[in-house]
Scaffold this active site. Structure first.
Site, PDB file in Angstrom:
ATOM      1  N   GLU A 192       0.994  -0.619   0.409  1.00  0.00           N
ATOM      2  CA  GLU A 192      -0.209   0.085  -0.137  1.00  0.00           C
ATOM      3  C   GLU A 192       0.693   1.060  -0.030  1.00  0.00           C
ATOM      4  OE1 GLU A 192      -2.910   0.062   3.501  1.00  0.00           O
ATOM      5  OE2 GLU A 192      -2.790   2.529   3.244  1.00  0.00           O
ATOM      6  N   GLU A 197      -2.409  11.673   2.716  1.00  0.00           N
ATOM      7  CA  GLU A 197      -3.284  11.045   3.935  1.00  0.00           C
ATOM      8  C   GLU A 197      -3.062  12.619   5.038  1.00  0.00           C
ATOM      9  OE1 GLU A 197      -2.061   7.579   5.056  1.00  0.00           O
ATOM     10  OE2 GLU A 197      -3.978   7.109   6.405  1.00  0.00           O
TER      11      GLU A 197
END
Ligand code: NAG
Ligand code: NAG
Ligand code: NAG
Ligand code: NAG
Length: 379
Positions: A192, A197
């Protein structure tokens, strides 16, 4: 220093023909061992010299190995990239599947499908060819969670260069937005890559993070070339409740400050040598990215990235495969929902889920607006 003294003694003092080591005191000839004549050394001296020599050799070898280790760095030589996929304009959302299941990150959220998202205007495209994903702001009593969107690209990638045009990043109490890549059905084995974020008011800066299966570290004392601040080094999902190996950007790299400056471009390069992420504010785009889609983007000319994950203690090719591009806005959940995280922002009061249920209008700023995504592969 020890080496020098010893070699001097060896080179200059050993006579070519044997001669006794003695010196004359008055008329008397007294045989005395000389420290500098090996022939006169006792076994203890030999032992000390031997031990010192071995220690020096070990130190030199270990020092050399550690030095080489600390200096090792992949060869990010120039790659010629050509455009592969375009996600932009009115067809932006056609290239994505909509995730509608129970949120794996335990958010207080209902992810809405394609038809519902369009009908409820959670997804839309604009006359300026941007694509918007947003959180519902109409439900004033969202007692089971608030509606939001999570999209996953149909196309998957194992290497390449990805350029993301970000016009607006979501922020606000209880939000946990991300722009990332993963293989949702083979997590964490195919890796990932979190390109963008943040949580809540998102004023701590963007966090770039990798998550993997066992055996991928971005070593603490290894060479990296990045402007961001390394937060953690083990990408393995079993370490510290899956915190991943993260790098934090400046406060202006996400949220209100980022948006006020016009957003910008994020670029991510995934190749065997490593993973790198650049953050280019709108006002300082490299010359090859000023008109999009760039015809021949050249990361080797872009300067130091925000985050650098070299392949020194992580086989990038085996840990990162078959990645889809994912964009979502989660609410509460494993990160934003922790009380200590949620209440860390003075304006985010009460519990995260009460906020989600009741503060509908606070989600007005919780939207992604993308100018487009472009993916490139090596020629
Ligand atoms: C849909 O959302 C967009 C972006 O938030 C907004 O500009 C537009 O007015 C909305 N359309 C409707 C019909 O509500
Ligand atoms: C909110 O929803 C809950 C459960 O559906 C209900 O019991 C409550 O009366 C509602 N509150 C308001 C202010 O509508
Ligand atoms: C690639 O990812 C998709 C989506 O997660 C998955 O359905 C597919 O099985 C994966 N393919 C491989 C070869 O892992
Ligand atoms: C890490 O991944 C493994 C394999 O899918 C899973 O069993 C485990 O629960 C994960 N751990 C965390 C903390 O996410």
């Amino acid at each position: 220093m020890y080496l020098h003294e010893k070699s001097q003694a060896t080179a200059t003092v050993i006579p070519s023909s044997p001669a006794p080591a003695y010196r004359e005191i008055g008329s008397e000839t007294v045989s005395r061992p000389s420290r500098f004549n090996p022939r006169g050394w006792r076994w203890k001296t030999w032992l000390i010299v031997g031990v010192v020599t071995i220690v020096v050799i070990i130190a030199a070898v270990v020092g050399g190995v550690l030095g080489a280790r600390a200096n090792a760095y992949p060869n990010y030589s120039k790659v010629d990239y050509k455009l592969q996929d375009t996600y932009s304009g009115s067809s932006f959302f056609d290239n994505f599947d909509y995730f509608t299941g129970y949120d794996p990150a335990h958010g207080f959220v209902h992810y809405v499908d394609a038809a519902g998202s369009a009908a409820q205007n959670l997804t839309s495209t604009t006359s300026t060819n941007t694509a918007i994903l947003r959180v519902d702001t109409s439900d004033t009593n969202a007692t089971t969670g608030r509606k939001s969107v999570r999209i996953t690209s149909k196309q998957t990638y194992s290497t390449g260069l990805f350029i993301f045009d970000i016009v607006h990043s979501p922020y606000g109490c209880a939000t946990w937005p991300a722009l990332w890549l993963a293989d949702e059905s083979n997590w964490p084995f195919h890796g990932e890559i979190d390109v963008m974020e943040a949580v809540n008011v998102a004023d701590a800066g963007n966090q770039v993070t990798l998550h993997t299966s066992r055996g991928c570290k971005i070593g603490k004392s290894r060479k990296r070339k990045e402007t961001g601040k390394a937060l953690s080094y083990d990408c393995y999902n079993g370490t510290n409740s899956n915190e991943g190996c993260g790098v934090q950007g400046p406060t202006s790299s996400f949220g209100e400050a980022y948006n006020n400056a016009g957003g910008g471009l994020y670029a991510m390069e995934l190749r065997a040598q490593g993973i790198r992420v650049w953050n280019f504010p709108r006002a300082s785009l490299p010359s090859d990215l000023q008109s999009l889609p760039a015809s021949a983007p050249d990361p080797s000319a872009w300067g130091t990235p925000l985050a650098d994950f070299p392949n020194l203690e992580c086989d990038i090719s085996s840990h990162f495969k078959n990645q889809s591009i994912i964009a979502n806005i989660d609410l509460c959940g494993d990160w934003a929902g922790q009380a200590s995280v949620f209440n860390a922002d003075a304006q985010c009061t009460g519990t995260c889920s009460d906020w989600v249920a009741n503060e509908a209008s606070s989600f007005e700023s919780a939207f992604w607006e993308f100018g487009g995504f472009w993916t490139y592969n090596a020629v």
